[in-house]
Design a protein around this motif. Structure first.
Motif, short mmCIF file in Angstrom:
data_model
loop_
_atom_site.label_atom_id
_atom_site.label_comp_id
_atom_site.label_asym_id
_atom_site.label_seq_id
_atom_site.Cartn_x
_atom_site.Cartn_y
_atom_site.Cartn_z
N LEU A 1 -9.45 -75.12 -39.45
CA LEU A 1 -9.32 -73.69 -40.20
C LEU A 1 -10.15 -73.92 -41.48
CD1 LEU A 1 -5.42 -73.61 -39.64
CD2 LEU A 1 -7.19 -72.12 -38.71
N ASP A 2 -10.22 -75.17 -41.98
CA ASP A 2 -11.02 -74.99 -43.26
C ASP A 2 -12.51 -74.51 -42.96
OD1 ASP A 2 -11.60 -76.06 -45.86
OD2 ASP A 2 -12.54 -77.71 -45.25
N GLY A 3 -13.05 -74.94 -41.93
CA GLY A 3 -14.45 -74.45 -41.62
C GLY A 3 -14.62 -72.85 -41.45
N LEU A 4 -13.55 -72.30 -40.65
CA LEU A 4 -13.47 -71.14 -40.47
C LEU A 4 -13.26 -70.22 -42.03
CD1 LEU A 4 -11.20 -70.23 -37.33
CD2 LEU A 4 -13.70 -70.25 -37.70
N ILE A 5 -12.47 -70.65 -42.72
CA ILE A 5 -12.42 -70.09 -44.25
C ILE A 5 -13.56 -70.20 -44.89
CG2 ILE A 5 -11.17 -70.44 -46.42
CD1 ILE A 5 -8.61 -71.47 -44.75
N LYS A 6 -14.40 -71.37 -44.79
CA LYS A 6 -15.57 -71.44 -45.51
C LYS A 6 -16.58 -70.54 -45.17
CE LYS A 6 -14.26 -74.87 -48.46
NZ LYS A 6 -13.70 -74.61 -49.76
N ARG B 1 4.98 -90.61 -32.70
CA ARG B 1 4.82 -88.81 -32.91
C ARG B 1 4.28 -88.61 -34.09
NH1 ARG B 1 10.38 -84.79 -32.81
NH2 ARG B 1 9.09 -83.13 -33.24
N LEU B 2 4.46 -89.65 -35.31
CA LEU B 2 3.78 -89.10 -36.47
C LEU B 2 2.35 -89.29 -36.33
CD1 LEU B 2 6.41 -91.07 -39.23
CD2 LEU B 2 5.87 -88.57 -38.92
N ALA C 1 -2.96 -86.70 -36.12
CA ALA C 1 -4.19 -86.48 -35.45
C ALA C 1 -4.26 -84.90 -35.27
CB ALA C 1 -4.44 -87.28 -34.32
N LYS C 2 -3.13 -84.56 -34.63
CA LYS C 2 -3.48 -83.08 -34.34
C LYS C 2 -3.47 -82.03 -35.16
CE LYS C 2 0.60 -81.14 -32.90
NZ LYS C 2 1.69 -80.79 -32.28
N PHE C 3 -2.79 -82.26 -36.57
CA PHE C 3 -2.97 -81.41 -37.71
C PHE C 3 -3.95 -81.63 -38.55
CE2 PHE C 3 1.80 -81.39 -37.12
CZ PHE C 3 1.98 -79.95 -36.98
N SER C 4 -4.82 -82.86 -38.36
CA SER C 4 -5.88 -83.00 -39.01
C SER C 4 -7.09 -82.36 -38.43
CB SER C 4 -6.22 -84.49 -39.04
OG SER C 4 -7.47 -84.87 -39.70
N LYS C 5 -7.07 -82.16 -36.95
CA LYS C 5 -7.97 -81.57 -36.44
C LYS C 5 -7.97 -79.95 -36.77
CE LYS C 5 -8.56 -84.75 -32.49
NZ LYS C 5 -8.21 -84.80 -31.02
N ARG C 6 -6.66 -79.33 -36.65
CA ARG C 6 -6.54 -78.18 -36.92
C ARG C 6 -7.10 -77.55 -38.17
NH1 ARG C 6 -6.38 -73.58 -34.02
NH2 ARG C 6 -5.02 -71.89 -35.12
N LEU D 1 -17.86 -74.95 -34.05
CA LEU D 1 -18.01 -75.22 -35.52
C LEU D 1 -17.22 -76.59 -35.50
CD1 LEU D 1 -18.51 -74.39 -38.33
CD2 LEU D 1 -16.10 -73.33 -38.23
N GLU D 2 -15.97 -76.92 -35.00
CA GLU D 2 -15.44 -78.19 -34.89
C GLU D 2 -16.10 -79.26 -34.41
OE1 GLU D 2 -11.26 -80.11 -33.37
OE2 GLU D 2 -11.70 -78.12 -32.68
N GLY D 3 -16.71 -79.08 -33.41
CA GLY D 3 -17.69 -80.01 -33.05
C GLY D 3 -18.92 -80.38 -33.80
N MET D 4 -19.53 -79.46 -34.68
CA MET D 4 -20.46 -79.70 -35.71
C MET D 4 -19.86 -80.33 -36.79
SD MET D 4 -22.52 -76.69 -37.73
CE MET D 4 -21.05 -76.06 -38.69
#
Length: 429
Positions: free
Chosen positions: A173-178, A158-159, A164-169, A229-232
């Protein structure tokens, strides 16, 4: 009878109360043993008769030989006839007392023997009962440890999934903020630590107008542009992971998965092999007293039932619980009595965990394996013709370690396992 009694009384010395011995008569007519009267007078100031108290100046002692002869005769005859009855009565009393003591001694002996038999019976009952109780407690301990191991594995999975899940998210979000910061007039995008350009700054080489146009056209539709954006952002990493995964997949497709069971005849006496021969753990006591030539002793090792002289077989093993184990392959001729040489030179190719270290059992000394997490499920791949033994982490599909090329010289190869204290290994289907 009375006369004999009176005669006996006449030949008794009143000092020693025994028959006269060399009797002497005083002037007063009383008789005493010569030694007795001499001893009586030895410490006295004046000589007198012990019976009548008459004093004697000269103290002349006259021997009374006739009385002495009578006393000597009676002494030889023994007790008078009249004394036999009380002696016989006393003898009977003593015999009765002896008989009662003997009877009481026999009764006590029988009681003690009966108690001893009862103690032996109770001991025979208690020993197997407590043996069963210890075995039950050991089984319960192993069961609870297995459950805790499964729970630990579930938590670790689970950890890993959450990371992995939170890293992707977070990347998304970091990309959207920038991107939003770049749209604000007069605000320069922040630099990363050490002057390294940020991910959005590195993205300036991409056509800015297209992204801005899409965002301006539908301000509320950020989620629709997020995948692009995530894919890029993750395209290089995904590409490397995909290439590595494809390489591992192609490598593993070369092997044939086989079903492995354990051979109880080779198990060290303290090892407990399950009824289906698919799991093994170390018990607290010896399970068998037999000393078979194919049995490992004293090291806690066991072989698989299936041996290989060709092909590319592979099988999977799960560490049910515990942190003291080793697994791999071994030659059929591997040493089974005494401490084995757990290295390729000793006919063993394996990896394992011992005292918190994850190692490959190489020669001349073990090689530390730099793996992020000690795997709980491993795939062992054997290329007999190629002389290669490879270990793969089943959860991450990453190759853990590959031994240098070996020559098996046509000898049969068996799955090999070393099971430490409070450890369980399970064969996977």
């Amino acid at each position: 009878m009375a006369a004999a009694k009176e005669l006996e009384e006449e030949v008794i010395c009143s000092i020693c109360l025994d028959f006269f011995c060399s009797p002497v008569m005083l002037d007063c007519g009383h008789n005493f043993c010569q030694d007795c009267i001499s001893s009586y007078w030895a410490g006295a100031a004046a000589r007198s008769c012990p019976q009548c108290r008459d004093s004697f100046a000269g103290g002349v002692l006259r021997p009374n030989r006739p009385l002495g002869n009578i006393a000597e005769g009676l002494r030889r005859l023994g007790p008078t006839w009249g004394d036999e009855e009380p002696i016989q009565s006393e003898l009977e009393r003593l015999r009765r007392e002896k008989g009662q003591l003997e009877k009481q001694e026999r009764r006590e002996r029988w009681m003690c023997q009966d108690c001893l038999e009862k103690v032996k019976v109770e001991r025979r009952k208690i020993v197997p009962e407590f043996k069963q109780l210890r075995q039950y407690l050991e089984e319960q301990e192993c069961l609870l440890l297995a459950r805790l191991g499964e729970l630990e594995q579930q938590i670790a999975t689970r950890l890993k999934d959450n990371a992995a899940k939170f890293s992707k998210r977070l990347i998304y979000l970091d990309g959207l903020i920038k991107e939003k910061e770049r749209q604000l007039p007069g605000l320069q995008p922040p630099q990363d630590a050490g002057g390294v350009p940020s991910r959005c700054e590195r993205a300036k080489s991409q056509p800015k107008e297209g992204v801005s146009h899409e965002l301006k056209k539908e301000p509320g539709s950020c989620s629709e542009n997020a995948p692009a954006l995530e894919g890029m952002t993750k395209k290089p990493q995904d590409s490397l992971t995909s290439d590595a995964g494809e390489a591992v997949k192609e490598l593993q497709e070369m092997y044939t998965k086989v079903n492995i069971t354990l051979d109880p005849d080779t198990a060290q006496p303290r090892l407990i092999v399950s009824e289906d021969h698919r799991s093994v753990m170390q018990g607290a006591t010896k399970q068998s007293q037999l000393n078979k030539p194919e049995q490992f002793d004293p090291w806690p090792c066991v072989l698989g039932c299936e041996g290989f002289t060709s092909g590319r077989p592979c099988w999977e093993v799960e560490v049910g619980y515990g942190s003291c184990w080793a697994m791999g392959v071994a030659l059929e001729s591997v040493m089974r009595k005494g401490p084995p040489d757990m290295s390729p030179e000793g006919g063993i190719w394996a990896v394992g965990q011992y005292k918190g270290n994850f190692l490959a059992l190489t020669s001349p000394s073990p090689t530390p394996i730099l793996h992020s997490v000690v795997p709980r499920r491993l795939r062992i791949c054997l290329d007999y013709a190629g002389g290669q033994v490879m270990f793969v982490d089943v959860d991450s599909e990453a190759v853990i370690f590959t031994f240098p090329r070996a020559v098996f010289a046509g000898e049969r190869i068996y799955p090999w396992f070393w099971v430490g204290h409070k450890t369980q290994l399970k064969m996977c289907l």
